[in-house]
Motif scaffolding. Structure first.
Motif, short mmCIF file in Angstrom:
data_model
loop_
_atom_site.label_atom_id
_atom_site.label_comp_id
_atom_site.label_asym_id
_atom_site.label_seq_id
_atom_site.Cartn_x
_atom_site.Cartn_y
_atom_site.Cartn_z
N TRP A 88 0.65 -1.18 0.01
CA TRP A 88 0.20 0.04 -0.24
C TRP A 88 0.81 1.23 -0.08
O TRP A 88 1.90 1.21 0.53
N GLY A 89 0.17 2.44 -0.42
CA GLY A 89 0.98 3.68 -0.44
C GLY A 89 0.88 4.15 1.01
O GLY A 89 0.31 3.71 1.67
N VAL A 90 1.43 5.50 1.13
CA VAL A 90 1.56 5.98 2.40
C VAL A 90 0.26 6.32 3.03
O VAL A 90 0.01 5.84 4.26
N PRO A 91 -0.80 6.94 2.29
CA PRO A 91 -1.93 7.21 2.80
C PRO A 91 -2.63 6.04 3.34
O PRO A 91 -3.25 5.89 4.41
N GLU A 92 -2.61 4.80 2.63
CA GLU A 92 -3.19 3.71 3.20
C GLU A 92 -2.23 3.11 4.40
O GLU A 92 -3.27 2.56 5.26
#
Length: 340
Positions: free
Chosen positions: A251-255
């Motif tokens: 997952w990316g940073v926001p997730e």
């Protein structure tokens, strides 16, 4: 029925590395196809500057630069990347030793072309380069793909889980929630090694049904149960240990920040969080095995391998007190954190 407290007699790192690092060469080929090192040699730049010049996006560009730093082809000096002597001698236009023509015949490899697209769009390519395939996360909702992928991760998990379980201090703890559990092998191994513990394997359908069957086949159903749900929406209560094993790197940073926040909300004060994964070091210069593996993750998922410093910052922001990093086996390890 395999003993989940056992360990192999030999070291399989070289075998796993072929799979983990499969896409590293294509990342290098993609960079050479746009003459990246010639430009950087003449224009030392920040990550933002690199992205601006080439039209790249931050997550994949960061993964690329970590790979190059791990190979000692670039160095980050105060936030500015410079080529090293070996890159200037072999990967730039001009010197007699220039290897760019040697790589030119590989520029049309499908995965190398994929990397340029991912670098520019930040959108994962199809799993294993299959353009017709579902996005990996959507594919896991399909029974056939979920079964095959869970089997693949379970194969690896038998080795990784017992190495993790043996290094954990779970004194005074009672229940581990294995988040995004796949086959549930980590919960099984932890409860086998720490027999005062019980476990809950938590995943979405149809993976939950696959996990339930495998847990029963392993003879662990008396200590490990299955819970079904969306980890982004909430987590089962009643566990004082949360485990993210090979989950956050998808997952990316926001997730990742969202998942840490949901975990924080479900744990009581003093609860233990464990991140088990392949980690980039704090200054993002390696290790090389992990930097290469991160290319595979960047290509196929929304994530990458995060550094210990990136995790520490996100954990602190989410309300955890980060602990130290510990190695386990085949370029994997874990960090712990305590819920404040």
């Amino acid at each position: 029925m395999h003993d989940l407290t056992s360990a192999p007699a030999t070291d399989p790192t070289s075998i796993y590395r072929y799979r983990d690092c499969l896409y590293g060469a294509d990342m290098v080929t993609a960079a050479l196809s746009v003459d990246f090192f010639t430009w950087l040699s003449a224009n030392p730049s920040s990550l933002a500057g690199i992205c601006e010049h080439f039209g790249f996006t931050e997550r994949p560009a960061d993964t690329m630069m970590t790979l190059f730093a791990a190979n000692d082809w670039v160095r980050n000096v105060g936030g500015v990347f410079h080529t090293t002597e070996v890159a200037r001698e072999f990967m730039c236009a001009g010197p007699v030793w220039d290897v760019r023509p040697y790589f030119a015949s590989l520029h049309d490899r499908p995965i190398a072309r994929d990397f340029l697209e991912v670098l520019r769009t930040d959108k994962p390519a199809g799993w294993s380069g299959d353009k017709a395939a579902f996005d990996w996360h959507k594919a896991m909702e399909q029974e056939d793909f979920a079964r095959k992928f869970t089997a693949a991760m379970d194969c690896r998990g038998v080795l990784l889980s017992q190495a993790l379980a043996k290094k954990l201090d779970l004194t005074g703890r009672s229940c581990v929630l294995d988040i995004g559990a796949g086959s549930g092998v980590y919960a099984c191994a932890i409860t086998a090694q720490h027999q005062h513990m019980r476990g809950v394997a938590f995943d979405q359908a149809p993976v939950d049904r696959i996990a339930g069957k495998l847990i029963e086949e392993r003879g662990c159903a008396d200590r490990v149960s299955v819970a079904t749900g969306n980890m982004f929406e909430g987590m089962p209560a009643g566990c004082d240990v949360h485990l993210f094993s090979n989950v956050l790197h998808d997952w990316g940073v926001p997730e990742v920040k969202k998942l840490l926040a949901v975990s924080h909300a479900a744990l009581h004060v003093g609860g233990l969080l464990i991140i088990h994964d392949a980690f980039i070091n704090a200054d993002k210069t390696g290790p090389l095995h992990t930097a290469e593996y991160s290319c595979l993750l960047m290509h196929a998922t929304q994530g990458k391998c995060y550094s210990t410093s990136e995790y520490a910052e996100m954990l602190d922001e989410a309300g955890f007190t980060p602990g130290d990093y510990h190695d386990t086996i085949i370029a994997r390890g874990f960090m712990t954190a305590i819920r404040r």
